[in-house]
Design an enzyme around this catalytic site. Structure first.
Site, PDB file in Angstrom:
ATOM      1  N   ASP A 229       0.834  -1.208   0.000  1.00 10.89           N
ATOM      2  CA  ASP A 229       0.000   0.000   0.000  1.00 10.89           C
ATOM      3  C   ASP A 229       0.873   1.264   0.000  1.00 10.89           C
ATOM      4  OD1 ASP A 229      -3.030   0.765   0.315  1.00 10.89           O
ATOM      5  OD2 ASP A 229      -1.959   2.078   1.697  1.00 10.89           O
ATOM      6  N   TYR A 376      -2.915  11.342   1.166  1.00  7.44           N
ATOM      7  CA  TYR A 376      -3.416  11.265  -0.214  1.00  7.44           C
ATOM      8  C   TYR A 376      -3.371  12.639  -0.876  1.00  7.44           C
ATOM      9  CZ  TYR A 376      -4.957   6.500   0.673  1.00  7.44           C
ATOM     10  OH  TYR A 376      -4.971   5.160   0.959  1.00  7.44           O
ATOM     11  N   HIS A 431      -5.030  -7.491  -0.178  1.00  7.30           N
ATOM     12  CA  HIS A 431      -4.228  -6.279  -0.091  1.00  7.30           C
ATOM     13  C   HIS A 431      -3.446  -6.197   1.228  1.00  7.30           C
ATOM     14  CE1 HIS A 431      -3.273  -2.115  -0.922  1.00  7.30           C
ATOM     15  NE2 HIS A 431      -3.793  -1.732   0.221  1.00  7.30           N
TER      16      HIS A 431
END
Ligand SMILES: *[C@@H]1O[C@H](CO)[C@@H](O)[C@H](O)[C@H]1NC(C)=O
Ligand SMILES: *[C@@H]1O[C@H](CO)[C@@H](O)[C@H](O)[C@H]1NC(C)=O
Ligand SMILES: *[C@@H]1O[C@H](CO)[C@@H](O)[C@H](O)[C@H]1NC(C)=O
Length: 471
Positions: A229, A376, A431
């Site tokens: 990630d 982000y 994930h």
């Protein structure tokens, strides 16, 4: 000069110009260098952190009143809006399932015991560029094994907690292996127990600088790195910036976001084999269903966090139910997308409520919602993208572990970024590989590091001229 000749010259010049433009657009941009001492703490920038080598041992301790407040919040929340009839997780977190988790949280989840578990590894605080970074450190030693340092980086919505079951595999001697790891696993700034930036601009590239500084201050000038990630994204930046410090890069989310790769992905809609090997066609094609529709449906969170993290963060920071729903949904869809259709979301099959709540507690107790979302915004913006690090080739020896339900990158394009790919593996699972399948990921890391060690030994002997001497 005849007009035919002028047209010919004109067309040739245009072709050369366009060729040059296309080459520039498809290739990596010039490599830039970032400041290596930007101050991210609050107030006036200062250099105290550079001189101050204080590494403070500590344990996680949460005051009783915070836990009492949490209990009160869980006890007094409004009744939840019931899910639509016959709907599981397709509209997001199913509130009946969430009620079940909250019930467990209130009656069985025991923070005193979980805190002891989180404190089972030594932890330290160290000030880097004005931020207190909380790092878990597990030393190791075993007769006959070579100890090598490895930096583990988590992502969102994860934490160092994801690595807790994997660390024993890495730090205890494993049958048939030659190395053993000294693990350094920091919380990334703004996540869990590491301080968040007070100033704008701390994106993945700047975090790579920060963690390089951290490793240097802790005394490691060469080390292995592993991440998934956002951890993997930060490490891709680090591998571009500091190839001489990284002995090898193990990623369970190798990303190739180059224009060329995108072009090949598109052309693959006509001939899939131009992009992906036949047994993996259904990972990306039909493109509309597997990529476009999938990302539209599943990436709303991404867009919000990349643009308005502070608005989203208000509710997420305040409500333990809110942050739990938001994070759990990701553990459902990220582990096996078809588990959206299950009433229990598969949560207890891949994880346990207890372990999932450890991670959620780390977010809620430390008020990390807003500050974690901001990564982000700081990474997926024009200025950061224009730095171009994600388009640079990575020369350090690399291993990519692809888990079935994680982001997929085709074999053929991996080489565009990972020019020294020594291992590529495929696994079942999702994930959150370290958390879901700690032994599988640890074995993959061992396999990779054996190859890296071999490679580095050869390279070193060539540089020392040993090859010539022995010839
Ligand atoms: C943290 O807790 C452990 C186990 O209770 C203890 O041995 C250790 O001394 C503590 N460390 C610090 C810095 O308080
Ligand atoms: C919670 O865990 C602690 C430490 O293991 C234990 O002493 C305590 O009795 C537990 N509390 C409950 C309510 O089970
Ligand atoms: C994913 O879920 C589907 C449907 O429940 C199941 O058939 C498959 O085995 C699962 N895969 C893994 C790796 O758990």
């Amino acid at each position: 000069m005849g007009s035919g000749r002028i047209v010919f010259l004109g067309v040739t010049a245009l072709a050369i110009y366009l060729g040059y433009k296309i080459k520039c657009a498809l290739g990596p941009p010039p490599l830039v260098t970032l400041e290596n001492d930007t101050y991210w703490g609050p107030g006036e920038p200062n250099n105290a952190w550079k001189e101050n080598f204080l590494i403070t041992p500590l344990n996680i301790t949460v005051p009783d009143e915070v836990l009492e407040y949490l209990k009160w919040r869980l006890d007094t929340h409004r009744p939840m809006v019931p899910p639509l009839e016959g709907v599981q997780q397709q509209y997001g977190m199913n509130t009946k399932l969430l009620e079940d988790v909250i019930q467990y949280w209130k009656t069985e989840y025991n923070w005193t015991e979980r805190q002891q578990y989180l404190n089972k590894y030594p932890q330290y605080k160290i000030n880097i560029q004005g931020l207190q970074i909380h790092v878990v450190h597990r030393n190791s030693y075993a007769d006959g094994y070579k100890v090598v340092p490895i930096l583990l980086l988590h992502g969102w919505p994860g934490s160092v907690r994801e690595f807790y079951e994997m660390i024993p595999y890495l730090t205890n001697p494993q049958e048939g292996r030659k190395v053993i790891f000294e693990v350094l696993a920091p919380y990334i700034p703004g996540y869990g127990f590491s301080q968040a930036a007070a100033k704008p601009g701390l994106g993945a590239a700047q975090m790579a600088v920060l963690f390089k500084n951290m490793m240097e201050k802790l005394g490691y000038d060469k080390f292995y790195v592993q991440g998934g990630d956002f951890g993997a994204i930060i490490l891709q930046h680090m591998a571009v910036m500091y190839p001489d410090s990284i002995l090898g890069f193990h990623s369970n989310m190798c990303l190739v976001h180059t224009p060329k790769a995108l072009l090949r992905l598109m052309l693959g809609t006509i001939f899939p084999s131009w992009y992906v090997r036949p047994d993996h066609y259904d990972r990306v094609y039909p493109l509309r269903e597997k990529v476009f529709e999938f990302y539209l449906r599943e990436s709303g969170y991404f867009h919000l966090q990349a643009t308005k993290p502070d608005t989203l963060g208000v509710g997420m920071n305040d409500s333990p139910m809110g942050i739990a729903a938001y994070i759990l949904e990701k553990f459902v869809t990220g582990t096996n997308i078809s588990w959206q259709l299950r009433e229990d979301g598969g949560l207890k099959e891949a994880f346990s409520y207890r372990d999932l709540l450890d991670n959620i507690m780390i977010y809620w107790l430390t008020q990390s919602a807003t500050t974690s979302f901001r990564l982000y915004s700081e990474t997926f913006n024009k200025a950061h993208t224009e730095l171009g690090f994600m388009r640079q080739p990575i020369t350090v020896p690399t291993a990519c572990a692809r888990f079935k339900y994680d982001f997929y990158t085709a074999d053929g394009v991996l080489g565009e970024i990972f020019t020294n790919l020594l291992q590529l593996t495929d696994h079942e699972g999702g994930h959150f590989a370290a958390f879901q399948l700690p032994k599988v990921l640890a074995d993959d890391i061992y396999d990779a590091v054996e190859k890296f060690e071999e490679y580095n030994k050869k390279r070193k002997s060539i540089m020392n001229g040993d090859v010539w001497k022995n010839a």
